[in-house]
Design an enzyme around this catalytic site. Structure first.
Site, PDB file in Angstrom:
ATOM      1  N   LYS A   1      -9.476   8.274   2.418  1.00 50.18           N
ATOM      2  CA  LYS A   1      -9.986   6.911   2.252  1.00 50.18           C
ATOM      3  C   LYS A   1     -11.403   6.774   2.818  1.00 50.18           C
ATOM      4  O   LYS A   1     -12.098   5.816   2.489  1.00 50.18           O
ATOM      5  CB  LYS A   1      -9.048   5.908   2.914  1.00 50.18           C
ATOM      6  CG  LYS A   1      -7.715   5.720   2.193  1.00 50.18           C
ATOM      7  CD  LYS A   1      -6.881   4.634   2.854  1.00 50.18           C
ATOM      8  CE  LYS A   1      -5.543   4.428   2.151  1.00 50.18           C
ATOM      9  NZ  LYS A   1      -4.597   5.536   2.381  1.00 50.18           N
TER      10      LYS A   1
ATOM     11  N   CYS B   1       0.805  -1.226   0.000  1.00 48.77           N
ATOM     12  CA  CYS B   1       0.000   0.000   0.000  1.00 48.77           C
ATOM     13  C   CYS B   1       0.836   1.273   0.000  1.00 48.77           C
ATOM     14  O   CYS B   1       0.287   2.374  -0.038  1.00 48.77           O
ATOM     15  CB  CYS B   1      -0.955  -0.017   1.191  1.00 48.77           C
ATOM     16  SG  CYS B   1      -1.999  -1.487   1.201  1.00 48.77           S
TER      17      CYS B   1
ATOM     18  N   GLU C   1      -0.687   5.068  13.456  1.00 52.92           N
ATOM     19  CA  GLU C   1      -0.323   6.263  12.701  1.00 52.92           C
ATOM     20  C   GLU C   1      -0.450   7.509  13.566  1.00 52.92           C
ATOM     21  O   GLU C   1       0.370   8.429  13.463  1.00 52.92           O
ATOM     22  CB  GLU C   1      -1.183   6.394  11.445  1.00 52.92           C
ATOM     23  CG  GLU C   1      -0.722   7.520  10.531  1.00 52.92           C
ATOM     24  CD  GLU C   1      -1.435   7.576   9.190  1.00 52.92           C
ATOM     25  OE1 GLU C   1      -1.025   8.390   8.343  1.00 52.92           O
ATOM     26  OE2 GLU C   1      -2.407   6.809   8.993  1.00 52.92           O
TER      27      GLU C   1
ATOM     28  N   PHE D   1       1.774  -3.214   3.975  1.00 51.01           N
ATOM     29  CA  PHE D   1       2.120  -4.526   4.514  1.00 51.01           C
ATOM     30  C   PHE D   1       3.603  -4.792   4.267  1.00 51.01           C
ATOM     31  O   PHE D   1       4.164  -4.410   3.228  1.00 51.01           O
ATOM     32  CB  PHE D   1       1.296  -5.618   3.832  1.00 51.01           C
ATOM     33  CG  PHE D   1      -0.137  -5.731   4.315  1.00 51.01           C
ATOM     34  CD1 PHE D   1      -0.620  -4.947   5.347  1.00 51.01           C
ATOM     35  CD2 PHE D   1      -0.997  -6.637   3.717  1.00 51.01           C
ATOM     36  CE1 PHE D   1      -1.928  -5.060   5.787  1.00 51.01           C
ATOM     37  CE2 PHE D   1      -2.311  -6.766   4.143  1.00 51.01           C
ATOM     38  CZ  PHE D   1      -2.784  -5.975   5.176  1.00 51.01           C
TER      39      PHE D   1
END
Length: 414
Positions: free
Chosen positions: A335, A164, A314, A400
Site C-alpha cells: 500500500k 477492507c 498489526e 472496518f
C-alpha cells in the site's frame, strides 16, 4: 472427504501501478509510487488532494462501449482484471462443467461514483428521472454477476462485503469452496472505485485519510510519521482450480493456495483490537489450515494501511501469532506504492504475494524514514529483497467492523 489441493492458474490486475499484471508487478519490483494528485474530480476546497488513481484505463479493453456505459467504474475494473486472469488460465466453460465453476468477486463499497452522480441528478431533475441502470450499476455484487454472465459460470456466484477484508475473503471463500468439493474452478477477487468527493470527504471526516501534499510522505506504513491511508482504486482477479482439474487440461500452475483463516475482533466499528488478538487468530487459523508452522512463513504482505492504529496493532498481532519467528519474518506493505484499494486490496495483494513466491522477491515498504518502536519488525524498508528460498507467504487484510482475513500461499512445486 479428502481436502483437495487448490492452485492458481490465472491472475489479472488493474492498479495505480499499471493496467495489467506485468506493469503492476514491474512497478512493485521497482518500488514505484502510484500515488499523486487527484485528477478524477477537482479536490479544491477539500483537505485531501492525493490518491492512488488508475491511469489511462480504457474500459473498452474488456467490454464494448455500449456495455461499459451500463457499468460503474469498479465493475469495469473487475471485468478487465477477470479478462486477463481468464486469458492466462486458458479456462472456458465449454471445456468443463459450467455448473461447477463459481464466482467469488468482492467490493467493499460498490458503485459509489454512480450513487453520488445519481443523487446530484435526482436533486436537480427529480429522483424518478435517474438512470434505469442506477441500481444495477451501484450494487456491490454486480461485478460478480457480470463476470458470471461473461464466462458462463453457473456455479455459486457471490460477493463478500467485509470492508477492507472483502477481496481476501473472496479468495479464501473460493479456495474453501473448491477444496471442499463444491466446485472445480472459480474466478475470485475484488474491485473498488471510490475516489469521489463524497467518499474521500467521508473518510476525511473520520480522520482516516492522510492530508499530506507530498506523495513521498503520504502512504508511509509503519513510519512514525504516518497519519492515515491514501485512497486507491483498481481490481485484482485470480482463477483458482482444483489441482487435478488444472492438470487434466494442461494448465500452467502459478502458485498454490494453502490456507485461509478469518475472524472478527468484535471490538469496535472502525478501530482494530489494540492487542491484535483478532488478527492474530486469523493468522494462526490460516497457518493451521495450511499445515505449517510460524517458522515456515518467510514473508507477509501486511494490511499496512499507514494509519497510526492499524500498523501498531498489526505488528502486535504478528508478534502474537508468530512468537519468536516474528523476528525473522520479512513483512512489507505494498500500500506504500498503491494506496489502499479498500475492498480490492486483499485480491490485489494476493496476486502480489503469489508473484513474490514465483519470483523469489519480496516487495519493499517504500518511503520509509522514521522508525516507530511500536512497529519494530523487518518491514523491508525502501528496497525490495531477493528471497530465492521463499516457500510460503501470507497476505493479511483487516477491515472496518473488525473483519480479519489471512491467506497462506505456497510456491508451486509438483
Amino acid at each position: 472427504m479428502d481436502r483437495r489441493r487448490v492452485v492458481i492458474t490465472g491472475m489479472g490486475l488493474v492498479t495505480p501501478l499499471g493496467l495489467n499484471v506485468a506493469e503492476s508487478w514491474a512497478g512493485v519490483r521497482a518500488g514505484a509510487c502510484g500515488i499523486g494528485p487527484i485528477t478524477l474530480y477537482d479536490p479544491a476546497g477539500q483537505k485531501v488532494r492525493l490518491a492512488g488513481e488508475v491511469k489511462g484505463f480504457d474500459p473498452e479493453r474488456a467490454v464494448d462501449k455500449r456495455e461499459a456505459r451500463k457499468m460503474d467504474r469498479f465493475t469495469q475494473f473487475a471485468m478487465a482484471a477477470a479478462a486477463e486472469a481468464m486469458a492466462e488460465s486458458g479456462l472456458s466453460a465449454e471445456q468443463t462443467d459450467a455448473a461447477r465453476c463459481a464466482v467469488f468477486f468482492a467490493s467493499g463499497i460498490g458503485g459509489f461514483a454512480t450513487t453520488q452522480e445519481a443523487c446530484e441528478k435526482g436533486r436537480e431533475k427529480g429522483f424518478d428521472r435517474v438512470s434505469p441502470y442506477f441500481i444495477p450499476m451501484t450494487i456491490s455484487n454486480m461485478a460478480a454477476g457480470h463476470i458470471a454472465i461473461r464466462y458462463g459460470f453457473h456455479g455459486m456466484c457471490t460477493c463478500p462485503v467485509t470492508a477492507c477484508a472483502s477481496g481476501a475473503n473472496a479468495v479464501g471463500d473460493a479456495f474453501r469452496h473448491i477444496r471442499d468439493g463444491y466446485a472445480d474452478a472459480a474466478i475470485c477477487g475484488g474491485a473498488e472505485a471510490a475516489i469521489t468527493p463524497l467518499a474521500v470527504g467521508g473518510f476525511t471526516s473520520m480522520h482516516a485519510l492522510c492530508a499530506a501534499d507530498d506523495p513521498a510522505r503520504a502512504s508511509i506504513p509503519f513510519d512514525a510519521e504516518r497519519s492515515g491511508f491514501v485512497m486507491g482504486e483498481g481490481a485484482g482477479a485470480l482463477v483458482l482450480e482444483e489441482y487435478g482439474h488444472a492438470v487434466r487440461r494442461g494448465a500452467r500452475i502459478l502458485a498454490e493456495v494453502a490456507g485461509y483463516g478469518a475472524s472478527c475482533d468484535a471490538h469496535h466499528i472502525t478501530a482494530p483490537c489494540p492487542d491484535g488478538a483478532g488478527a492474530a487468530a486469523a493468522m494462526a487459523a490460516a497457518m493451521a489450515d495450511a499445515g505449517v508452522q510460524p517458522g515456515d512463513i518467510g514473508y507477509i504482505n501486511a494490511h499496512g494501511t499507514s494509519t497510526p492504529m492499524n500498523d501498531a496493532c498489526e505488528t502486535a498481532a504478528v508478534k502474537r501469532a508468530f512468537g519468536e519467528a516474528a523476528k525473522t519474518l520479512a513483512i512489507s506493505s505494498t500500500k506504500s506504492m498503491t494506496g489502499h484499494l479498500l475492498g480490492a486490496s486483499g485480491a490485489v495483494e494476493a496476486v502480489f504475494t503469489a508473484l513474490a513466491l514465483a519470483d523469489g522477491f519480496v516487495p519493499a515498504t517504500i518511503h520509509y524514514e522514521k522508525p516507530d518502536a511500536a512497529c519494530d519488525l523487518d518491514i523491508v524498508p525502501n528496497e525490495g529483497r531477493a528471497m530465492p528460498s521463499l516457500r510460503y507467504a501470507m497476505s493479511n487484510s483487516l477491515g472496518f467492523g473488525g473483519h480479519n482475513a489471512s491467506l497462506v500461499f505456497k510456491r508451486w512445486e509438483e
